[in-house]
Design a protein around this motif. Structure first.
Motif, PDB file in Angstrom:
ATOM      1  N   ALA A   1       0.834  -1.209   0.000  1.00 36.69           N
ATOM      2  CA  ALA A   1       0.000   0.000   0.000  1.00 36.69           C
ATOM      3  C   ALA A   1       0.866   1.256   0.000  1.00 36.69           C
ATOM      4  CB  ALA A   1      -0.934  -0.005   1.201  1.00 36.69           C
ATOM      5  N   ALA A   2       1.958   1.240   0.757  1.00 37.47           N
ATOM      6  CA  ALA A   2       2.849   2.411   0.810  1.00 37.47           C
ATOM      7  C   ALA A   2       3.527   2.656  -0.536  1.00 37.47           C
ATOM      8  CB  ALA A   2       3.890   2.222   1.897  1.00 37.47           C
ATOM      9  N   MET A   3       3.962   1.600  -1.190  1.00 35.23           N
ATOM     10  CA  MET A   3       4.596   1.758  -2.505  1.00 35.23           C
ATOM     11  C   MET A   3       3.604   2.297  -3.540  1.00 35.23           C
ATOM     12  SD  MET A   3       7.725   1.105  -2.315  1.00 35.23           S
ATOM     13  CE  MET A   3       8.072   1.357  -0.602  1.00 35.23           C
ATOM     14  N   LEU A   4       2.389   1.778  -3.509  1.00 34.20           N
ATOM     15  CA  LEU A   4       1.369   2.287  -4.422  1.00 34.20           C
ATOM     16  C   LEU A   4       0.975   3.721  -4.080  1.00 34.20           C
ATOM     17  CD1 LEU A   4      -0.891  -0.864  -4.815  1.00 34.20           C
ATOM     18  CD2 LEU A   4       0.723   0.081  -6.471  1.00 34.20           C
ATOM     19  N   GLY A   5       1.142   4.093  -2.814  1.00 32.12           N
ATOM     20  CA  GLY A   5       0.837   5.451  -2.387  1.00 32.12           C
ATOM     21  C   GLY A   5       1.716   6.499  -3.049  1.00 32.12           C
ATOM     22  N   PHE A   6       2.980   6.154  -3.311  1.00 30.64           N
ATOM     23  CA  PHE A   6       3.863   7.098  -4.000  1.00 30.64           C
ATOM     24  C   PHE A   6       3.354   7.393  -5.405  1.00 30.64           C
ATOM     25  CE2 PHE A   6       7.004   5.364  -0.924  1.00 30.64           C
ATOM     26  CZ  PHE A   6       7.315   6.571  -0.312  1.00 30.64           C
ATOM     27  N   VAL A   7       2.911   6.366  -6.098  1.00 29.96           N
ATOM     28  CA  VAL A   7       2.377   6.543  -7.447  1.00 29.96           C
ATOM     29  C   VAL A   7       1.063   7.331  -7.391  1.00 29.96           C
ATOM     30  CG1 VAL A   7       1.543   5.329  -9.495  1.00 29.96           C
ATOM     31  CG2 VAL A   7       3.495   4.434  -8.218  1.00 29.96           C
ATOM     32  N   ALA A   8       0.231   7.017  -6.409  1.00 27.46           N
ATOM     33  CA  ALA A   8      -1.051   7.718  -6.273  1.00 27.46           C
ATOM     34  C   ALA A   8      -0.839   9.196  -5.965  1.00 27.46           C
ATOM     35  CB  ALA A   8      -1.890   7.065  -5.178  1.00 27.46           C
ATOM     36  N   TYR A   9       0.132   9.510  -5.116  1.00 26.62           N
ATOM     37  CA  TYR A   9       0.400  10.916  -4.779  1.00 26.62           C
ATOM     38  C   TYR A   9       0.890  11.675  -6.002  1.00 26.62           C
ATOM     39  CZ  TYR A   9       1.983  14.961  -2.095  1.00 26.62           C
ATOM     40  OH  TYR A   9       2.153  16.225  -1.600  1.00 26.62           O
ATOM     41  N   LEU A  10       1.756  11.064  -6.780  1.00 31.02           N
ATOM     42  CA  LEU A  10       2.228  11.706  -8.003  1.00 31.02           C
ATOM     43  C   LEU A  10       1.072  11.945  -8.967  1.00 31.02           C
ATOM     44  CD1 LEU A  10       4.426  12.730  -9.913  1.00 31.02           C
ATOM     45  CD2 LEU A  10       4.749  10.359 -10.636  1.00 31.02           C
ATOM     46  N   ALA A  11       0.212  10.949  -9.119  1.00 35.03           N
ATOM     47  CA  ALA A  11      -0.948  11.103 -10.011  1.00 35.03           C
ATOM     48  C   ALA A  11      -1.870  12.218  -9.520  1.00 35.03           C
ATOM     49  CB  ALA A  11      -1.705   9.786 -10.110  1.00 35.03           C
ATOM     50  N   LEU A  12      -2.082  12.303  -8.202  1.00 31.36           N
ATOM     51  CA  LEU A  12      -2.924  13.375  -7.659  1.00 31.36           C
ATOM     52  C   LEU A  12      -2.294  14.749  -7.872  1.00 31.36           C
ATOM     53  CD1 LEU A  12      -4.299  11.906  -4.332  1.00 31.36           C
ATOM     54  CD2 LEU A  12      -5.631  12.867  -6.190  1.00 31.36           C
ATOM     55  N   LEU A  13      -0.983  14.854  -7.707  1.00 35.54           N
ATOM     56  CA  LEU A  13      -0.314  16.131  -7.953  1.00 35.54           C
ATOM     57  C   LEU A  13      -0.493  16.575  -9.395  1.00 35.54           C
ATOM     58  CD1 LEU A  13       3.058  15.757  -6.023  1.00 35.54           C
ATOM     59  CD2 LEU A  13       1.194  17.307  -5.486  1.00 35.54           C
ATOM     60  N   LEU A  14      -0.294  15.667 -10.314  1.00 30.40           N
ATOM     61  CA  LEU A  14      -0.461  16.007 -11.733  1.00 30.40           C
ATOM     62  C   LEU A  14      -1.914  16.347 -12.054  1.00 30.40           C
ATOM     63  CD1 LEU A  14       1.829  13.290 -13.323  1.00 30.40           C
ATOM     64  CD2 LEU A  14       2.317  15.728 -13.052  1.00 30.40           C
ATOM     65  N   TRP A  15      -2.839  15.599 -11.455  1.00 32.07           N
ATOM     66  CA  TRP A  15      -4.252  15.840 -11.711  1.00 32.07           C
ATOM     67  C   TRP A  15      -4.694  17.212 -11.197  1.00 32.07           C
ATOM     68  CZ3 TRP A  15      -8.135  16.245  -7.949  1.00 32.07           C
ATOM     69  CH2 TRP A  15      -9.424  16.344  -8.467  1.00 32.07           C
ATOM     70  N   THR A  16      -4.196  17.621 -10.027  1.00 33.64           N
ATOM     71  CA  THR A  16      -4.625  18.904  -9.473  1.00 33.64           C
ATOM     72  C   THR A  16      -4.235  20.066 -10.366  1.00 33.64           C
ATOM     73  OG1 THR A  16      -2.631  19.044  -8.114  1.00 33.64           O
ATOM     74  CG2 THR A  16      -4.593  18.164  -7.072  1.00 33.64           C
ATOM     75  N   PHE A  17      -3.113  19.961 -11.041  1.00 38.89           N
ATOM     76  CA  PHE A  17      -2.714  21.056 -11.916  1.00 38.89           C
ATOM     77  C   PHE A  17      -3.356  20.982 -13.291  1.00 38.89           C
ATOM     78  CE2 PHE A  17       0.674  21.137  -8.741  1.00 38.89           C
ATOM     79  CZ  PHE A  17       0.571  22.466  -8.382  1.00 38.89           C
ATOM     80  N   SER A  18      -4.014  19.884 -13.596  1.00 36.95           N
ATOM     81  CA  SER A  18      -4.722  19.795 -14.865  1.00 36.95           C
ATOM     82  C   SER A  18      -6.184  20.232 -14.742  1.00 36.95           C
ATOM     83  CB  SER A  18      -4.657  18.364 -15.417  1.00 36.95           C
ATOM     84  OG  SER A  18      -5.466  17.507 -14.647  1.00 36.95           O
TER      85      SER A  18
END
Length: 84
Positions: free
Chosen positions: A41-58
């Motif tokens: 879950a923690a490893m997948l969390g890094f990918v999810a956080y990156l995706a959320l960061l990119l999504w917020t700016f789009s």
């Protein structure tokens, strides 16, 4: 722009932290070893956080951004509450 950055960093962190906690608990309940569930879950969390960061700016609308982040936090908190 500052509300968007705040949403990306703080809101994204909140959503990711709750998602990691919920995923770890769910995977452990489904039979995976607790340590392995937390690590996965923690490893997948890094990918999810990156995706959320990119999504917020789009997102075009800051209001919709905060609404989606707030509803995600509420939904994930509800999932965690139900699994306790």
């Amino acid at each position: 722009m500052s509300l968007r950055i705040l949403g990306a960093v703080v809101g994204g962190y909140a959503v990711t932290a709750l998602a990691v906690a919920a995923a770890g608990a769910l995977l452990a309940r489904l039979g995976m070893a607790r340590a392995e569930a937390v690590v996965l879950a923690a490893m997948l969390g890094f990918v999810a956080y990156l995706a959320l960061l990119l999504w917020t700016f789009s997102m075009k609308s800051v209001t919709r951004l905060w609404a989606v982040l707030a509803s995600s936090v509420a939904a994930l908190a509800g999932v965690l509450w139900l699994m306790r």
